[in-house]
Motif scaffolding. Structure first.
Motif, PDB file in Angstrom:
ATOM      1  N   ALA A  43       0.851  -1.190   0.000  1.00  0.00           N
ATOM      2  CA  ALA A  43       0.000   0.000   0.000  1.00  0.00           C
ATOM      3  C   ALA A  43       0.883   1.236   0.000  1.00  0.00           C
ATOM      4  O   ALA A  43       0.983   1.951   1.005  1.00  0.00           O
ATOM      5  CB  ALA A  43      -0.929  -0.008   1.211  1.00  0.00           C
ATOM      6  N   PRO A  44       1.570   1.521  -1.100  1.00  0.00           N
ATOM      7  CA  PRO A  44       2.511   2.642  -1.138  1.00  0.00           C
ATOM      8  C   PRO A  44       1.840   4.010  -1.240  1.00  0.00           C
ATOM      9  O   PRO A  44       2.482   5.022  -0.972  1.00  0.00           O
ATOM     10  CB  PRO A  44       3.335   2.351  -2.393  1.00  0.00           C
ATOM     11  CG  PRO A  44       2.396   1.599  -3.266  1.00  0.00           C
ATOM     12  CD  PRO A  44       1.535   0.780  -2.358  1.00  0.00           C
ATOM     13  N   LEU A  45       0.554   4.039  -1.632  1.00  0.00           N
ATOM     14  CA  LEU A  45      -0.128   5.316  -1.849  1.00  0.00           C
ATOM     15  C   LEU A  45      -1.199   5.597  -0.811  1.00  0.00           C
ATOM     16  O   LEU A  45      -1.892   6.604  -0.890  1.00  0.00           O
ATOM     17  CB  LEU A  45      -0.756   5.333  -3.256  1.00  0.00           C
ATOM     18  CG  LEU A  45       0.195   5.034  -4.428  1.00  0.00           C
ATOM     19  CD1 LEU A  45      -0.586   4.991  -5.731  1.00  0.00           C
ATOM     20  CD2 LEU A  45       1.314   6.050  -4.501  1.00  0.00           C
ATOM     21  N   ILE A  46      -1.355   4.700   0.157  1.00  0.00           N
ATOM     22  CA  ILE A  46      -2.397   4.831   1.177  1.00  0.00           C
ATOM     23  C   ILE A  46      -1.752   4.828   2.553  1.00  0.00           C
ATOM     24  O   ILE A  46      -0.881   4.007   2.846  1.00  0.00           O
ATOM     25  CB  ILE A  46      -3.415   3.669   1.076  1.00  0.00           C
ATOM     26  CG1 ILE A  46      -4.021   3.610  -0.334  1.00  0.00           C
ATOM     27  CG2 ILE A  46      -4.505   3.813   2.121  1.00  0.00           C
ATOM     28  CD1 ILE A  46      -4.916   2.411  -0.553  1.00  0.00           C
ATOM     29  N   GLN A  47      -2.175   5.749   3.400  1.00  0.00           N
ATOM     30  CA  GLN A  47      -1.645   5.804   4.761  1.00  0.00           C
ATOM     31  C   GLN A  47      -2.356   4.779   5.652  1.00  0.00           C
ATOM     32  O   GLN A  47      -3.580   4.638   5.571  1.00  0.00           O
ATOM     33  CB  GLN A  47      -1.836   7.218   5.341  1.00  0.00           C
ATOM     34  CG  GLN A  47      -1.048   8.290   4.620  1.00  0.00           C
ATOM     35  CD  GLN A  47       0.451   8.118   4.771  1.00  0.00           C
ATOM     36  OE1 GLN A  47       0.920   7.528   5.756  1.00  0.00           O
ATOM     37  NE2 GLN A  47       1.198   8.638   3.812  1.00  0.00           N
ATOM     38  N   PRO A  48      -1.613   4.052   6.505  1.00  0.00           N
ATOM     39  CA  PRO A  48      -0.151   4.029   6.601  1.00  0.00           C
ATOM     40  C   PRO A  48       0.460   3.228   5.457  1.00  0.00           C
ATOM     41  O   PRO A  48      -0.062   2.178   5.098  1.00  0.00           O
ATOM     42  CB  PRO A  48       0.084   3.332   7.950  1.00  0.00           C
ATOM     43  CG  PRO A  48      -1.089   2.425   8.102  1.00  0.00           C
ATOM     44  CD  PRO A  48      -2.254   3.135   7.470  1.00  0.00           C
ATOM     45  N   VAL A  49       1.539   3.752   4.910  1.00  0.00           N
ATOM     46  CA  VAL A  49       2.151   3.116   3.750  1.00  0.00           C
ATOM     47  C   VAL A  49       2.778   1.781   4.148  1.00  0.00           C
ATOM     48  O   VAL A  49       3.229   1.597   5.276  1.00  0.00           O
ATOM     49  CB  VAL A  49       3.223   4.032   3.120  1.00  0.00           C
ATOM     50  CG1 VAL A  49       2.582   5.281   2.555  1.00  0.00           C
ATOM     51  CG2 VAL A  49       4.311   4.380   4.127  1.00  0.00           C
ATOM     52  N   SER A  50       2.800   0.866   3.201  1.00  0.00           N
ATOM     53  CA  SER A  50       3.412  -0.441   3.421  1.00  0.00           C
ATOM     54  C   SER A  50       4.031  -0.894   2.111  1.00  0.00           C
ATOM     55  O   SER A  50       3.413  -0.789   1.055  1.00  0.00           O
ATOM     56  CB  SER A  50       2.366  -1.454   3.900  1.00  0.00           C
ATOM     57  OG  SER A  50       2.952  -2.722   4.092  1.00  0.00           O
ATOM     58  N   PHE A  51       5.252  -1.419   2.176  1.00  0.00           N
ATOM     59  CA  PHE A  51       5.987  -1.795   0.974  1.00  0.00           C
ATOM     60  C   PHE A  51       6.391  -3.267   1.019  1.00  0.00           C
ATOM     61  O   PHE A  51       7.568  -3.599   0.915  1.00  0.00           O
ATOM     62  CB  PHE A  51       7.233  -0.908   0.807  1.00  0.00           C
ATOM     63  CG  PHE A  51       6.923   0.526   0.525  1.00  0.00           C
ATOM     64  CD1 PHE A  51       6.643   0.956  -0.761  1.00  0.00           C
ATOM     65  CD2 PHE A  51       6.888   1.450   1.555  1.00  0.00           C
ATOM     66  CE1 PHE A  51       6.359   2.288  -1.025  1.00  0.00           C
ATOM     67  CE2 PHE A  51       6.597   2.792   1.303  1.00  0.00           C
ATOM     68  CZ  PHE A  51       6.330   3.205   0.007  1.00  0.00           C
ATOM     69  N   THR A  90       4.607  -5.217 -13.050  1.00  0.00           N
ATOM     70  CA  THR A  90       4.617  -4.299 -14.194  1.00  0.00           C
ATOM     71  C   THR A  90       3.399  -3.383 -14.190  1.00  0.00           C
ATOM     72  O   THR A  90       3.503  -2.205 -14.554  1.00  0.00           O
ATOM     73  CB  THR A  90       4.657  -5.098 -15.505  1.00  0.00           C
ATOM     74  OG1 THR A  90       3.602  -6.077 -15.492  1.00  0.00           O
ATOM     75  CG2 THR A  90       5.985  -5.810 -15.666  1.00  0.00           C
ATOM     76  N   ALA A  91       2.237  -3.916 -13.780  1.00  0.00           N
ATOM     77  CA  ALA A  91       1.032  -3.085 -13.726  1.00  0.00           C
ATOM     78  C   ALA A  91       1.180  -1.984 -12.682  1.00  0.00           C
ATOM     79  O   ALA A  91       0.706  -0.856 -12.882  1.00  0.00           O
ATOM     80  CB  ALA A  91      -0.183  -3.950 -13.408  1.00  0.00           C
ATOM     81  N   TYR A  92       1.856  -2.298 -11.571  1.00  0.00           N
ATOM     82  CA  TYR A  92       2.071  -1.257 -10.556  1.00  0.00           C
ATOM     83  C   TYR A  92       2.984  -0.161 -11.100  1.00  0.00           C
ATOM     84  O   TYR A  92       2.745   1.030 -10.853  1.00  0.00           O
ATOM     85  CB  TYR A  92       2.685  -1.861  -9.295  1.00  0.00           C
ATOM     86  CG  TYR A  92       3.182  -0.806  -8.338  1.00  0.00           C
ATOM     87  CD1 TYR A  92       2.279  -0.048  -7.595  1.00  0.00           C
ATOM     88  CD2 TYR A  92       4.535  -0.526  -8.218  1.00  0.00           C
ATOM     89  CE1 TYR A  92       2.721   0.959  -6.747  1.00  0.00           C
ATOM     90  CE2 TYR A  92       4.980   0.466  -7.372  1.00  0.00           C
ATOM     91  CZ  TYR A  92       4.078   1.202  -6.636  1.00  0.00           C
ATOM     92  OH  TYR A  92       4.515   2.197  -5.806  1.00  0.00           O
ATOM     93  N   ILE A  93       4.014  -0.545 -11.834  1.00  0.00           N
ATOM     94  CA  ILE A  93       4.930   0.446 -12.401  1.00  0.00           C
ATOM     95  C   ILE A  93       4.166   1.386 -13.332  1.00  0.00           C
ATOM     96  O   ILE A  93       4.382   2.611 -13.323  1.00  0.00           O
ATOM     97  CB  ILE A  93       6.081  -0.258 -13.145  1.00  0.00           C
ATOM     98  CG1 ILE A  93       6.959  -1.015 -12.144  1.00  0.00           C
ATOM     99  CG2 ILE A  93       6.922   0.745 -13.920  1.00  0.00           C
ATOM    100  CD1 ILE A  93       8.044  -1.859 -12.794  1.00  0.00           C
ATOM    101  N   VAL A  94       3.252   0.834 -14.127  1.00  0.00           N
ATOM    102  CA  VAL A  94       2.440   1.671 -15.008  1.00  0.00           C
ATOM    103  C   VAL A  94       1.560   2.606 -14.191  1.00  0.00           C
ATOM    104  O   VAL A  94       1.428   3.801 -14.503  1.00  0.00           O
ATOM    105  CB  VAL A  94       1.563   0.785 -15.925  1.00  0.00           C
ATOM    106  CG1 VAL A  94       0.555   1.643 -16.686  1.00  0.00           C
ATOM    107  CG2 VAL A  94       2.428   0.011 -16.895  1.00  0.00           C
TER     108      VAL A  94
END
Length: 283
Positions: free
Chosen positions: A46-54, A233-237
């Motif tokens: 969840a890189p775009l939602i708080q709290p972020v998680s990678f 790849t879809a996330y990169i797009v």
């Protein structure tokens, strides 16, 4: 001329070096703020939602799920097609079948994506009620269709490289055409066939537009191919559309995911080279 040709050969080398340098430098900056172990072992992305998680595991699992479905379709169909073209098809039939396969290889991947979304998914929803509009199965089928020409073409070339004398010897011993194809030609061309399989797997794992359109954008850890998932790849797009600020943590995650994908593809190529060397036949 030798100097000119050498410089042309260096283009691909310097391009690869430039790609690796970009991925590594940007990823190092990302991993200064995100723990590498948590990135590789985390199950929440969840890189775009708080709290972020990678945690990249959901993206990796979604990528492998689509790739596995694609390979289950492309490898047997492509190999069977190669056996037919190499051992059974007449020259007239081969002249028709091969151009058709080349047309499949030339279709833009975005077209495959919308084909999966507008045709394959409705069929799946009819056959398998409960299938999501965006799902891994539809994307995997489309990717599998896309890489069939790659498997069939490379495998056929490997089979045609097998000397005719091996076939004639098998026929002289009373073998049928099918036995010659399966027990003589196939083992003799095994290194080339394995190389085609690994190349197709690498092509499937790096596919972008089909999975972006048809698989969805839900980075969840699920084994169900009927649900929406998200691939690397879809996330990169998704992040590269311009809405993410340059230099942010989410922006850096693009390169971290790209580096992960690059390492996976590199390992596949190393394994393919080792396997091909192990089973290589020289005539």
């Amino acid at each position: 001329m030798p100097v000119l040709l050498f410089l042309c050969a260096l283009v691909s080398i310097f391009t690869t070096i430039g790609i690796v340098y970009t991925l590594v430098t940007e990823s190092v900056a990302f991993f200064k703020e995100v723990n590498v172990f948590k990135f590789l072992s985390g199950t929440t992305w969840a890189p775009l939602i708080q709290p972020v998680s990678f945690g990249v595991i959901p993206l990796l699992f979604g990528t492998l799920l689509v790739t596995l479905i694609a390979c289950c379709i492309a490898l047997p169909v492509g190999l069977a097609t190669a056996i037919y073209l190499s051992e059974y098809a007449s020259p007239k039939v081969a002249k028709i079948v091969k151009p058709v396969l080349e047309v499949l290889a030339g279709v833009p991947t975005i077209v495959y994506g919308y084909f999966a979304l507008s045709f394959i998914t409705p069929v799946l929803q009819t056959l398998l009620p409960g299938t999501s509009l965006f799902n891994a199965l539809s994307a995997g089928i489309a990717v599998g269709i896309m890489i069939i020409p790659m498997v069939s073409s490379l495998s056929e070339d490997a089979m045609k490289a097998v000397p005719k004398s091996l076939r004639h010897g098998a026929y002289a011993l009373g073998a049928t055409r099918f036995e010659v194809a399966i027990q003589v030609v196939l083992p003799a061309a095994l290194s080339g066939i394995i190389s085609s399989f690994v190349l197709a797997f690498s092509r499937a794992i790096g596919e972008t537009m089909i999975v972006t359109v048809a698989a969805g954008a839900t980075p969840q850890l699920t084994a169900s191919p009927l649900e929406s998932i998200q691939t690397m790849t879809a996330y990169i797009v998704q992040v590269s559309l311009g809405d993410t600020p340059h230099g942010s943590l989410a922006y850096g995650s693009i390169f971290a995911v790209g580096l992960t994908l690059f390492v996976i593809t590199l390992l596949l190529n190393i394994v393919a080279a080792a396997v091909s060397k192990r089973f290589r036949e020289v005539y």
